[in-house]
Design a protein around this motif. Sequence first.
Motif: not given
Length: 282
Positions: A83-89
């Motif tokens: 739902s939300s891209v917040t993990a840079w990996t």
Amino acid sequence: MEIFSLLQQLLWISLSCSGGYYVSGQECWGIEPVIDPPSLVVKYGDPASATCRTQHNATMIRWDAPVGATSKENAQQLVWGVSSVTAWTLGRDVLCSVYYYTNHDNETMDEYTMAWNYGEDSECQIHLPIIIYKIPENVTLCLVNHTGPLLEGHEYLLECEVQSVAPVNNLSVIWFRGDTELKRSGYSQFRIEGDRSQNVTVRTNLSITASTEDNKASYSCAAQLDLNTAEPIPDARSKTIQLISGNPTGIIIGVVVVSVLVVILAAAILIGTRLSNRDKPH
């Protein structure tokens, strides 16, 4: 024929790997999974999703990812999403694995249980490339180590600071005088603070030589991310700064004139004081 078959297999493995596939053995030949879309460009904080598909019946499809990992048995497709891209990996660690039962040649019968033992499933893997971008939080411009008017013919340094931007490899800094583009600065000209695989702060400089054209000229800089997206990513631009230039000769003359006027004024005051004292009755 055996040599030809071997060469054919090697060619297939080479093509599969170059296309982003990670295969275990030759069993994936002709049954490679596909991901739709094949790659993603996602703004930090936005949702993201992709579908892993195969045209053949799979014993299992599995998404391996830092966020949103999932699996499904006896399927031909499986959706991965967050739902939300917040993990840079997520930019490098999202993988779809598809398992097929194809190894019929290794079927054997257990002499004790009289049951058939089948070979292991064939595994085919494909990577989902994701570029995560972040529009800068702030862009600022300043004149380095100087205040006041610029002297004509002297060299000065402007510094543009771009805060919290990603990916830095796709960043350009554009310099403007008024609405005229002066120069573009790229990665090799940046001073970078932070982990380059995430959002970073970037500083870069522009050298200018003051001239009469710079008097009251407005300068600004803009941060531009070029990611070949269907819709261009809007630039983030600094506030303008106005530079005041002066002629060194004129400034020197002005200082001399002011100094002379101060001396004349001081002399006039002194003379007036003496005259006033002389006229007083003793």
